[in-house]
Design an enzyme around this catalytic site. Structure first.
Site, PDB file in Angstrom:
ATOM      1  N   HIS A 219       0.864  -1.179   0.000  1.00  0.00           N
ATOM      2  CA  HIS A 219       0.000   0.000   0.000  1.00  0.00           C
ATOM      3  C   HIS A 219       0.901   1.230   0.000  1.00  0.00           C
ATOM      4  CE1 HIS A 219      -3.280  -2.663   1.975  1.00  0.00           C
ATOM      5  NE2 HIS A 219      -3.404  -2.649   0.658  1.00  0.00           N
ATOM      6  N   GLU A 222       1.512   3.806   2.987  1.00  0.00           N
ATOM      7  CA  GLU A 222       1.952   3.359   4.307  1.00  0.00           C
ATOM      8  C   GLU A 222       3.473   3.475   4.404  1.00  0.00           C
ATOM      9  OE1 GLU A 222       0.235  -0.518   4.738  1.00  0.00           O
ATOM     10  OE2 GLU A 222      -1.820   0.252   4.703  1.00  0.00           O
ATOM     11  N   HIS A 317       3.144  -3.472   7.039  1.00  0.00           N
ATOM     12  CA  HIS A 317       2.135  -2.450   6.757  1.00  0.00           C
ATOM     13  C   HIS A 317       2.204  -1.362   7.833  1.00  0.00           C
ATOM     14  CE1 HIS A 317      -0.398  -4.495   3.610  1.00  0.00           C
ATOM     15  NE2 HIS A 317       0.349  -5.509   4.038  1.00  0.00           N
ATOM     16  N   GLU A 390       2.106  -4.923  11.427  1.00  0.00           N
ATOM     17  CA  GLU A 390       1.535  -3.577  11.394  1.00  0.00           C
ATOM     18  C   GLU A 390       2.274  -2.671  12.369  1.00  0.00           C
ATOM     19  OE1 GLU A 390      -0.886  -2.416   9.537  1.00  0.00           O
ATOM     20  OE2 GLU A 390      -2.066  -4.124   8.817  1.00  0.00           O
TER      21      GLU A 390
END
EC number: 3.4.17.24
Length: 483
Positions: A219, A222, A317, A390
């Site tokens: 993504h 990010e 992420h 994350e």
């Protein structure tokens, strides 16, 4: 008057029936035309299918011929004399007699076209020579020196040099893949197939490559994932003692940016063509999702390689609402596998103050079905573990406090360094930081070896398939190696 009216009624009825008949005739004519058009289309499709079947058969023959020509070309690039490629016939797999004798001269073995010969046990000591199989003998002293070689790549190269000498190998790639060190240099061709098989048969059993595959920035918005990935890379290529041990025992494959076009355009989640790449792992298109397609093919290739053990897949992420670093994992029916999956996040929580195990969760959400973690978690076997790492866009809290500490670039990279450090604890390599010990195989006379060469493997080596059950105890931080 009544007779005239009676005569008019049948005439009107006749005309109506005539019109209906004409309409039906017209509809029938259209149907016949449509039927004829459909018949012609079916005939054309049948011809195309017939031609397609012939093309498929011809392509299969050409593919088989190409494969045989490649094998012969590789043999020609080896130490044997040149081979006349025109003598290779597409309809015959067996070589002609003069070619068979040429192949048998390659490395004193005929493993490519094996001839009947008495089978001899490997690693037999006789008159100061050690038998490596396929009729190859090497000096005993050199064999002992080889066993204390540190590093799998150096071991493989020294093994090939010991068997065939530097003159044969100076312009060859021992890895099995054509390589070149300089940008404009001519690639070194690989060894012939039977030479590669001899090298692989004599690798230490523990020389199986344990691979950790890491991806980031699928993504594009990010950005913290890039700093975490940068911390991992900077640490692994450094001269830190832990980094050196990790490089000796693990292979790290890192794709730091899976969505470069989205990053260039400043997109938040999608690629140039508007795709969320982390929802297309099931069937990525080489045209619409080229980076995803390439990474998936590489992972599948490594998974199918018996000399490679793909142990971890971690996709990095950034999270826009939660704090700290944390992980997502998969849910498995096997309770033991599910518990083993929790080991790495627990160890990372011990090493990284900004990582929260309480925020780590394991799920099977349908909306996440197309992600790398979910897809690869279902594809790989029980010895592989897939996570999404994350990290918060904003801040983290330290245990025992409620104050939020803003993330900085250095803090993100520190988390990356701690992720790399955790593999040392997971594989119980702490003792190897000071000294790497490699056992030497014993040589016997007249009998096969009682065991194969071994190298330090994962947390537990008593797993039925030899890859270990990957259980590990928690190792506390070493103050001298704080990050």
């Amino acid at each position: 008057m009544d007779s005239l009216e009676d005569a008019g009624v049948p005439r009107a009825l006749y005309e109506e029936l005539l019109r209906n008949y004409q309409q039906q005739q017209e509809e029938m004519r259209h149907l016949q035309q449509e039927l004829e058009r459909t018949r012609r289309q079916l005939v054309q499709q049948a011809k195309k299918l017939k031609e397609y079947g012939a093309l498929v058969a011809e392509m299969k023959e050409l593919r088989d011929l190409n494969r045989r020509l490649q094998d012969v070309l590789l043999l020609r690039l080896g130490s044997g004399p040149a081979i006349d490629l025109e003598k290779v016939k597409s309809e015959c797999l067996e070589p002609e007699p003069e070619l068979r004798s040429t192949f048998s001269e390659e490395a004193n073995t005929s493993s490519y076209y094996p001839a009947p010969a008495p089978v001899m046990d490997k690693y037999i000591l006789d008159n100061g020579k050690v038998h490596l199989g396929s009729g190859i003998w090497v000096d005993e002293e050199k064999w002992h020196q080889l066993q204390v070689t540190q590093g799998d790549s150096k071991y493989t190269k020294n093994l090939a040099v010991m068997i065939w000498g530097t003159d044969v190998l100076k312009n060859r790639s021992v890895t099995g893949v054509a390589t070149k060190k300089k940008k404009d240099a001519v690639p070194k061709p690989p060894l012939s197939p039977h030479k590669l098989s001899i090298v692989r048969d004599n690798l230490r059993e523990g020389a199986e490559q344990k691979v950790v595959f890491i991806t980031g920035r699928v993504h594009p918005g990010e950005t913290p994932s890039s700093f975490v990935c940068q911390g991992i890379i900077d640490f692994l290529i450094s001269q830190h003692p832990i980094a050196r041990v990790l490089r000796e025992h693990l292979v790290f494959k890192i794709a730091p940016m899976l969505n470069p076009d989205g990053v260039y355009l400043g997109n938040y989640r999608c690629s140039l063509m508007g795709f969320d790449l982390n929802r297309h792992w099931l069937d990525p298109s080489p045209w619409a999702h080229p980076t995803l397609h390439g990474v998936k093919q590489l992972i599948i290739q490594m998974y199918n390689d018996p000399k490679t053990s793909l142990e971890f897949y971690i996709d990095i992420h950034a999270h826009s609402t939660m704090m700290n670093g944390f992980m997502y994992g998969n849910i498995f029916e096997d309770e033991e596998r599910f518990q083993r999956q929790a080991v790495f996040p627990k160890l990372l929580c011990q090493n990284a103050e900004d990582f929260s195990y309480s925020s780590t969760s394991f799920n099977r959400d349908a909306v996440k079905a197309g992600t790398g973690r979910r897809f690869l978690g279902g594809l790989l076997d029980h010895t592989s573990y897939c996570y999404t790492l994350e990290v918060s866009f904003y801040s983290y809290t330290i245990g025992g406090t409620t104050a939020a500490v803003p993330y900085t670039e250095e803090a993100y990279m520190k988390l990356g360094r701690n992720v790399a450090r955790t593999f040392l604890d997971y594989y119980r390599l702490n003792a190897m930081v000071e000294k790497v010990a490699i056992p030497m195989p014993r040589l016997r006379k007249g009998k096969p070896p009682s065991y194969k060469h071994s190298l330090l493997r994962g947390p537990a080596s008593n797993h039925p398939n030899g890859k270990g059950d990957k259980k590990s105890s928690v190792n506390h931080k070493d103050p001298s190696n704080s990050f």
